[in-house]
Design a protein around this motif. Structure first.
Motif, short mmCIF file in Angstrom:
data_model
loop_
_atom_site.label_atom_id
_atom_site.label_comp_id
_atom_site.label_asym_id
_atom_site.label_seq_id
_atom_site.Cartn_x
_atom_site.Cartn_y
_atom_site.Cartn_z
N VAL A 284 1.36 -11.19 -8.74
CA VAL A 284 1.83 -10.23 -7.74
C VAL A 284 0.65 -9.39 -7.29
O VAL A 284 -0.04 -8.79 -8.12
N ASP A 285 0.39 -9.37 -5.99
CA ASP A 285 -0.66 -8.52 -5.42
C ASP A 285 -0.10 -7.11 -5.34
O ASP A 285 0.59 -6.74 -4.39
N THR A 286 -0.40 -6.31 -6.34
CA THR A 286 0.22 -4.99 -6.47
C THR A 286 -0.12 -4.10 -5.28
O THR A 286 0.74 -3.39 -4.76
N LEU A 287 -1.38 -4.09 -4.86
CA LEU A 287 -1.74 -3.22 -3.74
C LEU A 287 -1.04 -3.64 -2.46
O LEU A 287 -0.60 -2.79 -1.68
N ALA A 288 -0.91 -4.94 -2.23
CA ALA A 288 -0.20 -5.41 -1.05
C ALA A 288 1.27 -5.01 -1.10
O ALA A 288 1.86 -4.60 -0.09
#
Length: 210
Positions: free
Chosen positions: A75-79
């Motif tokens: 999971v791309d947390t910042l995105a």
């Protein structure tokens, strides 16, 4: 760590702010603090940061490395939290400015390297317990954040520590005429009449003194 962070309701956003803000704030703050409060240690601290960062940039150029967030299964947390911050889907770059950042710069992690530099400087310059506790906690939490947000593997974090350690080795060996630390000889310890006082080498306010 990435799965666990993604399952929580608030921590992903907190981790995104930690990742996007603190290395831009804490690192220069520590550098300014050393310059003002401990000028005798400033040159080595500055040169360590510059040399370690330069080694990191060489690593980015020689071995472009994708972060885990660009790979399937993470999971791309910042995105996923970009709607509550200024960053977009391009790492921590401001929305619309992704072309200005190098996304293939996961190895080494200068987030972790700079955090370890901050901790080392604080530990060398103060004996205040609360500051020392914060100093140790900062790189530990930063490492957890960069891994849990899928911006780095643990090996990237270890490489960040390594390049800053190498930067310190370079800084300690620079001669004064190249920006190295001037040193002064001072006496230390009790003076005994039957022998001269022991001597240690130490910087004194950025000036060499006899």
């Amino acid at each position: 760590l990435n799965d666990g962070l993604s399952a929580l309701p608030v921590l992903p956003l907190a981790a995104s702010y930690w990742y996007s803000v603190l290395h831009y704030v804490v690192t220069p703050a520590v550098l300014v603090w050393v310059y003002r409060a401990h000028p005798g240690r400033y040159r080595v601290a500055r040169n360590t940061l510059v040399a370690g960062s330069a080694l990191g940039i060489v690593g980015f150029a020689l071995l472009p490395t994708a972060p885990p967030r660009m790979l399937p299964g993470y999971v791309d947390t910042l995105a996923s939290t970009s709607g509550s911050g200024w960053w977009g889907a391009d790492a921590s770059a401001p929305r619309g400015l992704g072309a200005l950042t190098n996304e293939l710069a996961a190895m080494p992690s200068l987030h972790v390297g700079w955090a370890v530099w901050c901790a080392g400087v604080v530990l060398l310059c103060t004996h205040r317990r609360w500051l020392r506790v914060l100093a140790v906690a900062y790189p530990v939490v930063t490492t957890l954040v960069v891994v849990a947000t899928a911006n780095h593997y643990l090996l990237d974090a270890a490489a960040g520590v390594a390049v800053l350690a190498a930067g310190a080795a370079v800084a300690l060996r620079l001669p004064a005429r190249w920006g190295g630390a001037p040193v002064a000889l001072r006496s230390s310890g009790p003076v005994r009449p039957d022998r001269p006082a022991p001597a240690v080498w130490e910087e004194q306010d950025g000036r060499a003194a006899a």
